[in-house]
Design a protein around this motif. Structure first.
Motif, PDB file in Angstrom:
ATOM      1  N   THR A  46       0.852  -1.184   0.000  1.00  0.00           N
ATOM      2  CA  THR A  46       0.000   0.000   0.000  1.00  0.00           C
ATOM      3  C   THR A  46       0.891   1.239   0.000  1.00  0.00           C
ATOM      4  N   VAL A  47       0.236   2.403  -0.117  1.00  0.00           N
ATOM      5  CA  VAL A  47       0.987   3.638   0.024  1.00  0.00           C
ATOM      6  C   VAL A  47       0.299   4.507   1.061  1.00  0.00           C
ATOM      7  N   PRO A  48       0.982   4.829   2.150  1.00  0.00           N
ATOM      8  CA  PRO A  48       2.361   4.410   2.437  1.00  0.00           C
ATOM      9  C   PRO A  48       2.445   2.946   2.814  1.00  0.00           C
ATOM     10  N   ALA A  49       3.658   2.450   2.845  1.00  0.00           N
ATOM     11  CA  ALA A  49       3.878   1.034   3.113  1.00  0.00           C
ATOM     12  C   ALA A  49       3.259   0.608   4.439  1.00  0.00           C
ATOM     13  N   GLN A  50       2.862  -0.635   4.472  1.00  0.00           N
ATOM     14  CA  GLN A  50       2.298  -1.169   5.705  1.00  0.00           C
ATOM     15  C   GLN A  50       2.859  -2.567   5.917  1.00  0.00           C
ATOM     16  N   VAL A  51       3.350  -2.795   7.114  1.00  0.00           N
ATOM     17  CA  VAL A  51       3.994  -4.071   7.420  1.00  0.00           C
ATOM     18  C   VAL A  51       3.449  -4.571   8.737  1.00  0.00           C
ATOM     19  N   ASP A  52       3.137  -5.849   8.784  1.00  0.00           N
ATOM     20  CA  ASP A  52       2.830  -6.345  10.122  1.00  0.00           C
ATOM     21  C   ASP A  52       3.641  -7.562  10.495  1.00  0.00           C
ATOM     22  N   TYR A  53       3.710  -7.750  11.777  1.00  0.00           N
ATOM     23  CA  TYR A  53       4.507  -8.828  12.353  1.00  0.00           C
ATOM     24  C   TYR A  53       3.600  -9.678  13.221  1.00  0.00           C
ATOM     25  N   ARG A  54       3.784 -10.985  13.091  1.00  0.00           N
ATOM     26  CA  ARG A  54       3.033 -11.891  13.964  1.00  0.00           C
ATOM     27  C   ARG A  54       3.922 -13.078  14.302  1.00  0.00           C
TER      28      ARG A  54
END
Lengths: 140, 140
Positions: free
Chosen positions: A89-97
């Motif tokens: 996406t813009v802006p970047a989206q990152v998730d951690y699990r």
DNA sequence: CAGCATCCGATAGGATACTG
DNA sequence: CAGTATCCTATCGGATGCTG
């Protein structure tokens, strides 16, 4: 407390993680280095409550610099304890699990935290006593 | 996985050692700093099998420098996890043994060691995979 | 937002030499 | 044996500035 030792129980506290009489390092190091560093455990604790984005993590852990969060989370990813997902996406989206492996560590982390809370007073008192009797000694 | 949380369970893994929504540091640090450093756990593991003298410890832990053994054992003593006894012989003789508090930590240390052994292959493979896909990235 | 790059001070920790 | 005292390096980790 049961360990898969092959033979007799020698003493009341026969603790030998490797199965060798002298437990060289037998790989405990690898985990300890991860569990032991300043931030990994806190990150794992936070992720145990669900997936988090980078900034969420940083706010939750509180005190961690962005540089250290990056490094910590990368190492956990490398070890297969954390899954990193990037959404284009813009802006970047990152998730951690947590991965299944990471999840399995949460029990220990929790136990550690519980022990910590259960003994912090005892430890604090021990320290005061020690410092009182060794005023010169500056072991921290 | 159960923690003494007061209200509803938010997610599948509601893990909050402090009881606060964001678990600042709540003192986990104090223990983690001890469990986390390079040698404490190995020393505790060795002492779990019984009292040891200084040189015995140094030989058993293997790889530890004399300086670090001194520091490690002093800190454990200060925290009330280890009892240091000096016998006024010539030459001097000192032994170290776990206190009740220290003893209570061996369960966790053991659990950590078990987890470590149980997942070391998995972690090693994860690392190889990661390094293969990120040849440039040198996170260690 | 989610980072990488760089600089830089603080600490950990090894090696070595000496002491009661 | 059981340390203490120094020296010195490597790594840790914070602060800051820049990018896609």
């Amino acid at each position: 407390m049961s360990l898969t030792h092959t033979g007799v129980t020698i003493g009341p506290a026969d603790l030998d993680p490797c199965g060798q009489p002298d437990h060289a390092d037998c790989g405990i190091r690898e985990v300890l280095d991860r569990v032991g560093d300043k931030w990994s455990v806190l990150v794992i604790v936070e992720l145990a409550n669900g997936a988090r984005r980078f900034r969420e993590l940083q706010r939750a852990v509180d005190g961690i610099s962005q540089r250290m969060l990056t490094l910590t989370v990368r190492r956990l990813e490398r070890d297969g304890l954390v899954l990193r997902t990037v959404y284009p996406t813009v802006p970047a989206q990152v998730d951690y699990r947590l991965t299944a492996t990471g999840e399995s560590l949460t029990h220990l982390v929790k136990a550690l935290a519980d022990w910590s809370l259960g003994h912090r007073d005892s430890i604090a008192r021990a320290r005061q006593a020690y410092d009182a009797e060794h005023p010169d000694n500056d072991i921290r």
